[in-house]
Design a protein around this motif. Structure first.
Motif, mmCIF file in Angstrom:
data_model
loop_
_atom_site.group_PDB
_atom_site.id
_atom_site.type_symbol
_atom_site.label_atom_id
_atom_site.label_comp_id
_atom_site.label_asym_id
_atom_site.label_seq_id
_atom_site.Cartn_x
_atom_site.Cartn_y
_atom_site.Cartn_z
ATOM 1 N N ASP A 181 0.702 -1.195 -0.098
ATOM 2 C CA ASP A 181 0.018 0.038 -0.095
ATOM 3 C C ASP A 181 0.763 1.236 0.038
ATOM 4 O O ASP A 181 1.668 1.497 1.041
ATOM 5 N N PHE A 182 0.993 1.882 -1.231
ATOM 6 C CA PHE A 182 1.680 3.159 -1.147
ATOM 7 C C PHE A 182 1.477 4.099 -0.026
ATOM 8 O O PHE A 182 2.599 4.498 0.436
ATOM 9 N N SER A 183 0.304 4.276 0.438
ATOM 10 C CA SER A 183 -0.057 5.386 1.328
ATOM 11 C C SER A 183 0.679 5.093 2.648
ATOM 12 O O SER A 183 1.153 5.896 3.489
ATOM 13 N N GLY A 244 7.654 4.438 -7.842
ATOM 14 C CA GLY A 244 7.186 3.016 -7.223
ATOM 15 C C GLY A 244 6.688 2.259 -8.357
ATOM 16 O O GLY A 244 7.090 1.016 -8.181
ATOM 17 N N LEU A 245 6.035 2.600 -9.298
ATOM 18 C CA LEU A 245 5.321 1.781 -10.160
ATOM 19 C C LEU A 245 6.720 1.260 -11.135
ATOM 20 O O LEU A 245 6.669 0.161 -11.247
ATOM 21 N N ALA A 246 7.641 2.140 -11.286
ATOM 22 C CA ALA A 246 8.856 1.464 -12.046
ATOM 23 C C ALA A 246 9.679 0.425 -11.417
ATOM 24 O O ALA A 246 9.893 -0.337 -11.817
ATOM 25 N N ALA A 247 9.570 0.740 -10.017
ATOM 26 C CA ALA A 247 10.144 -0.145 -9.017
ATOM 27 C C ALA A 247 9.617 -1.662 -9.035
ATOM 28 O O ALA A 247 10.131 -2.568 -9.080
ATOM 29 N N LEU A 248 8.157 -1.511 -9.120
ATOM 30 C CA LEU A 248 7.639 -2.697 -9.243
ATOM 31 C C LEU A 248 7.719 -3.539 -10.625
ATOM 32 O O LEU A 248 7.928 -4.717 -10.428
ATOM 33 N N ALA A 250 10.280 -3.068 -12.410
ATOM 34 C CA ALA A 250 11.667 -3.810 -12.286
ATOM 35 C C ALA A 250 11.810 -4.858 -11.407
ATOM 36 O O ALA A 250 12.707 -6.051 -11.420
ATOM 37 N N ALA A 251 11.008 -4.916 -10.468
ATOM 38 C CA ALA A 251 11.028 -6.404 -9.629
ATOM 39 C C ALA A 251 10.223 -7.387 -10.020
ATOM 40 O O ALA A 251 9.939 -8.144 -9.555
ATOM 41 N N ALA A 252 9.616 -7.264 -11.360
ATOM 42 C CA ALA A 252 8.844 -8.199 -12.004
ATOM 43 C C ALA A 252 7.265 -8.544 -11.299
ATOM 44 O O ALA A 252 6.934 -9.492 -11.600
ATOM 45 N N PHE A 253 6.910 -7.470 -10.867
ATOM 46 C CA PHE A 253 5.647 -7.628 -10.248
ATOM 47 C C PHE A 253 4.777 -7.822 -11.351
ATOM 48 O O PHE A 253 4.578 -6.964 -12.526
ATOM 49 N N ASP A 254 3.737 -8.810 -11.232
ATOM 50 C CA ASP A 254 2.792 -9.144 -12.492
ATOM 51 C C ASP A 254 1.461 -8.938 -11.926
ATOM 52 O O ASP A 254 0.519 -9.602 -12.401
ATOM 53 N N GLY A 255 1.073 -8.597 -10.670
ATOM 54 C CA GLY A 255 -0.179 -8.531 -10.078
ATOM 55 C C GLY A 255 -1.163 -7.400 -10.621
ATOM 56 O O GLY A 255 -0.630 -6.628 -11.552
ATOM 57 N N HIS A 256 -2.255 -6.968 -9.834
ATOM 58 C CA HIS A 256 -3.021 -5.996 -10.131
ATOM 59 C C HIS A 256 -2.717 -4.841 -9.026
ATOM 60 O O HIS A 256 -2.344 -5.174 -7.949
ATOM 61 N N PHE A 257 -3.365 -3.858 -9.567
ATOM 62 C CA PHE A 257 -3.765 -2.539 -8.483
ATOM 63 C C PHE A 257 -4.979 -2.246 -8.112
ATOM 64 O O PHE A 257 -5.882 -2.524 -8.992
ATOM 65 N N THR A 258 -5.366 -1.656 -7.007
ATOM 66 C CA THR A 258 -6.672 -1.468 -6.676
ATOM 67 C C THR A 258 -6.576 0.185 -6.154
ATOM 68 O O THR A 258 -5.721 0.579 -5.234
ATOM 69 N N LEU A 286 0.996 3.654 -15.567
ATOM 70 C CA LEU A 286 1.392 2.292 -15.690
ATOM 71 C C LEU A 286 1.710 1.843 -17.212
ATOM 72 O O LEU A 286 2.594 1.052 -17.436
ATOM 73 N N HIS A 287 1.236 2.754 -18.162
ATOM 74 C CA HIS A 287 1.402 2.478 -19.592
ATOM 75 C C HIS A 287 2.747 3.085 -19.902
ATOM 76 O O HIS A 287 3.642 2.490 -20.630
ATOM 77 N N ASN A 288 3.185 4.249 -19.044
ATOM 78 C CA ASN A 288 4.643 4.806 -19.288
ATOM 79 C C ASN A 288 5.578 3.836 -18.750
ATOM 80 O O ASN A 288 6.643 3.667 -19.497
ATOM 81 N N THR A 289 5.384 3.317 -17.722
ATOM 82 C CA THR A 289 6.479 2.189 -17.257
ATOM 83 C C THR A 289 6.533 1.081 -17.998
ATOM 84 O O THR A 289 7.546 0.650 -17.894
ATOM 85 N N HIS A 290 5.319 0.662 -18.415
ATOM 86 C CA HIS A 290 5.450 -0.668 -19.469
ATOM 87 C C HIS A 290 6.642 -0.256 -20.467
ATOM 88 O O HIS A 290 7.057 -1.003 -21.175
ATOM 89 N N GLN A 291 6.229 0.845 -21.073
ATOM 90 C CA GLN A 291 6.949 1.228 -22.569
ATOM 91 C C GLN A 291 8.370 1.415 -22.134
ATOM 92 O O GLN A 291 8.976 1.074 -23.053
#
Length: 294
Positions: A181-183, A244-248, A250-258, A286-291
């Protein structure tokens, strides 16, 4: 087609002021296709706290009518660091697992201890107690084909900072997923980037909400001083979602976000627009970090 990233859902906690049916309709109308269900005393009662067989049917029927997919049920089944809490025999846990099966939820999310930084006994024994209850929950969940996850760092609960979260995670069965949880990380004075690097593939789900940064002062061995606020809208706090999303990624996180928008800086009438704006922002990131990773 959803206007938001296919991995991004919205928790019913974001619309906790509405009855479940109205909350589900609002989320669907905004364009989300996936939800987390909230069942938290004093926060969100979309899943009844006295869940019985009829309650399971009623909630499952409303979810089915909405057409939304349930990713997880975010719940509280008692103070897991309290020796009198026994998940091996919990009827509430049984109802939640029945509901998870009925709505096709992948997991239920359990808390990392009581809403109190002070241990009931001492920190080590309290953490051992939490881990033992998770072992009981995992055994029961496997019978239902449901996973167990935990928000291992929660700024208001026993595991209120990165050190305590790590001490709990080290005690947990590797099959128990970690919810980031980011917050809560930022409000505790921690770093989402470091959290993502530390837990990597063990992170199974991510809650998106903003926060103001807490300040940490050590008194003795372990004290949190002045935690930040976790009740601000996405974009109004100090969370660096891009990093944070970029770090996820890079860590090969492939789950979902809520999106879990328990915000207090907007009115209830403004919540749909604020949720849509948060969804668009996180979708773009998310799209930017994927690209960038491609």
């Amino acid at each position: 087609m959803s206007v938001f990233d296919e991995q991004l859902g919205c928790s019913t906690i974001s619309f906790r002021h509405l009855p479940l049916r109205a909350a589900l309709r609002t989320i669907a109308d905004l364009g989300f296709t996936e939800i987390d269900l909230g069942s938290l005393p004093g926060v969100c009662d979309h899943v009844p706290l006295d869940l019985d067989a009829r309650g399971v049917r009623d909630v499952a029927d409303e979810v089915r009518d909405s057409g939304l997919v349930v990713r997880s049920i975010n719940c509280d089944v008692g103070d897991l660091n309290d020796p009198t809490t026994d998940l091996a025999a919990s009827g509430h846990l049984h109802g939640l697992l029945e509901l998870a099966g009925a709505v096709g939820a992948r997991a239920i999310v359990l808390p990392c201890g009581a809403i109190d930084h002070a241990p009931i006994d001492n920190l080590d024994s309290d953490l051992d107690c939490v881990a033992a209850n998770f072992d009981h929950a995992l055994i029961r969940a496997r019978r239902h084909g449901v996973d167990i996850w935990t928000e291992s760092l929660h700024v208001f609960r026993l595991c209120c900072n990165s050190d305590r979260a790590a001490a709990l995670s080290d005690r947990l069965d590797p099959d128990i997923g970690i919810v980031m949880d980011f917050s809560h990380i930022v409000a505790s004075g921690g770093s989402p980037v470091e959290f993502a690097r530390r837990y990597g593939r063990r992170i199974t789900h991510v809650h998106i909400r903003d926060a103001t940064r807490g300040t940490v002062r050590l008194v003795g061995k372990d004290t949190i001083d002045a935690p930040g606020s976790i009740n601000v809208s996405v974009g109004r706090g100090e969370v660096d979602f891009r990093a944070g999303l970029a770090a996820l990624r890079a860590a090969a996180f492939d789950g979902h976000f809520t999106l879990e928008l328990e915000t207090r800086d907007v009115t209830d009438e403004q919540r749909p627009d604020a949720s849509a704006a948060a969804g668009r922002l996180i979708t773009e990131l998310l799209h930017n970090t994927h690209q960038e990773a491609s």
